[in-house]
Write a protein that holds these residues in place. Structure first.
Motif, PDB file in Angstrom:
ATOM      1  N   HIS A 274      -6.005   7.688  -4.932  1.00 24.01           N
ATOM      2  CA  HIS A 274      -4.566   7.872  -5.124  1.00 24.01           C
ATOM      3  C   HIS A 274      -4.278   9.365  -5.125  1.00 24.01           C
TER       4      HIS A 274
ATOM      5  N   PRO B 159      -6.753   3.835   2.158  1.00 24.39           N
ATOM      6  CA  PRO B 159      -7.589   2.632   2.186  1.00 24.39           C
ATOM      7  C   PRO B 159      -8.871   2.809   3.002  1.00 24.39           C
TER       8      PRO B 159
ATOM      9  N   CYS C 169       0.872  -1.178   0.000  1.00 22.50           N
ATOM     10  CA  CYS C 169       0.000   0.000   0.000  1.00 22.50           C
ATOM     11  C   CYS C 169       0.903   1.221   0.000  1.00 22.50           C
TER      12      CYS C 169
ATOM     13  N   HIS D  37      -1.050  -1.108  -5.166  1.00 19.78           N
ATOM     14  CA  HIS D  37      -1.974  -1.678  -4.184  1.00 19.78           C
ATOM     15  C   HIS D  37      -2.256  -3.127  -4.567  1.00 19.78           C
TER      16      HIS D  37
ATOM     17  N   LEU E 220      -1.861   6.468  -0.898  1.00 23.41           N
ATOM     18  CA  LEU E 220      -3.180   5.851  -1.020  1.00 23.41           C
ATOM     19  C   LEU E 220      -3.965   6.037   0.278  1.00 23.41           C
TER      20      LEU E 220
ATOM     21  N   THR F  77      -6.341   1.869  -8.475  1.00 15.96           N
ATOM     22  CA  THR F  77      -6.282   3.170  -7.813  1.00 15.96           C
ATOM     23  C   THR F  77      -6.913   4.232  -8.702  1.00 15.96           C
TER      24      THR F  77
END
Length: 341
Positions: free
Chosen positions: A212, A101, A95, A165, A99, A125
């Protein structure tokens, strides 16, 4: 006798280089994960950076965090390999630090790795772009096309989308040799190809699309990155010559031939990475005066031409291209109001 500590089910590996302005949002998102099994986060600091250390010192206390410091920065591939070496989880989830999540990210990855079959998971992403001429003319539409392309990829082509990712079992990652540290770009899809050839079933999970935040925010950055991305294919072709295809067939139709000719002519003006960046700056100025639709076509033309020029003039020695990432990080930090150098 005290019970032995249970090994983590997953390790989230986060490579970071001068990422102090990126990390707080990611660390907060990781701290919000809802996971029933033990897990951990390994952040690999790629080269000394006091600002990054300060950001990590303020990570949420509940985050199961391990920090690995590398004495010098040698690129994201080497940082990812260091993270894998430090990982204790059965599953390694990559990751990147730009990013964000969702709270079910770790749990969703783990669900793919319940059985014995080796599986590799790709989470697409989606670029988050500041409003401006580039985003309106090209950036937003381009990222939607990119996400759609990843989601529609046939199984045999998913390796091309192995990127920022992903997840795979740690023993499988080690069996194929990890990332190739000679790459500064395309280290991810190169690994994806080796996983695919190792017999790993690669899948795309549409529920694992992540925002992203580190995407190019202007044409200068996008065109310059396209050049180095094209240049990375020179080393890729050396590593995997069987992936090099013959020259594409001559375009059909007057419009397609005109476009191909324009791409070739523009590519001829970009023998260096610096020349691609200069062209991108020219495009940014054009974006302020052109209507949105033709402006988008101008960006697309410059990006395609830069990638072709990079393939033609790039070197398999990729260290010189790491400077592109430093330039991008400077721009991000400036926009975020973070530390700069």
């Amino acid at each position: 006798m005290e019970p032995r500590e249970q090994a983590p089910a997953a390790t989230v590996v986060v490579p970071t280089h001068r990422g102090a302005h990126r990390l707080p949002l990611l660390l907060d998102a990781l701290a919000a994960q809802r996971v029933d099994e033990p897990w951990e986060v390994v952040v690999v600091v790629d080269g000394p950076d006091a600002a990054t250390d300060a950001a990590l010192a303020h990570a949420p206390r509940e985050l199961p965090l391990v920090v690995v410091h590398r004495a010098a920065s040698t690129g994201v591939a080497a940082a990812l390999n260091a993270g894998t070496e430090a990982a204790r989880g059965r599953v390694v989830i990559r990751c990147d630090d730009d990013l964000t999540p969702a709270p079910d990210m770790v749990r969703r990855h783990l669900a793919h790795h319940v059985g014995d079959e080796p599986v590799g998971v790709v989470g697409p992403t989606r670029d988050v772009l500041p409003d401006g001429p580039y985003a309106r003319a090209y950036g937003r539409a381009a990222t939607e096309r990119s996400v759609a392309g990843v989601l529609a990829a046939p199984e045999a082509e998913v390796w091309r989308h192995w990127a920022a990712h992903t997840s795979v079992r740690r023993d499988v990652l080690e069996a194929v040799g990890g990332y190739d540290a000679d790459f500064s770009y395309r280290e991810d899809s190169e690994l994806g190809l080796r996983l695919h050839r190792h017999g790993v079933r690669l899948v795309v999970d549409p529920d694992l699309v992540l925002p992203h935040r580190g995407a190019p925010a202007d044409a200068r950055t996008k065109v310059a990155r396209a050049w180095v991305s094209g240049a990375s294919e020179v080393l890729f072709a050396q590593r995997h010559p069987d992936t090099v295809t013959a020259a594409p067939p001559r375009p059909h139709g007057a419009a397609a031939r005109a476009w191909s000719g324009a791409v070739g002519a523009l590519a001829a003006t970009m023998p260096t990475h610096a020349s691609a960046a200069r062209l991108g700056s020219v495009v940014d100025r054009l974006l302020t005066v052109l209507p949105t639709r033709p402006a988008g076509r101008v960006v697309a033309l410059a990006v395609e031409a830069a990638a072709r020029a990079g393939r033609r003039h790039g070197s398999p020695q990729q260290r010189a291209y790491r400077a592109q990432k430093d330039v991008e990080l400077e721009g991000e930090a400036r926009r975020a109001g973070g530390p700069q150098r």
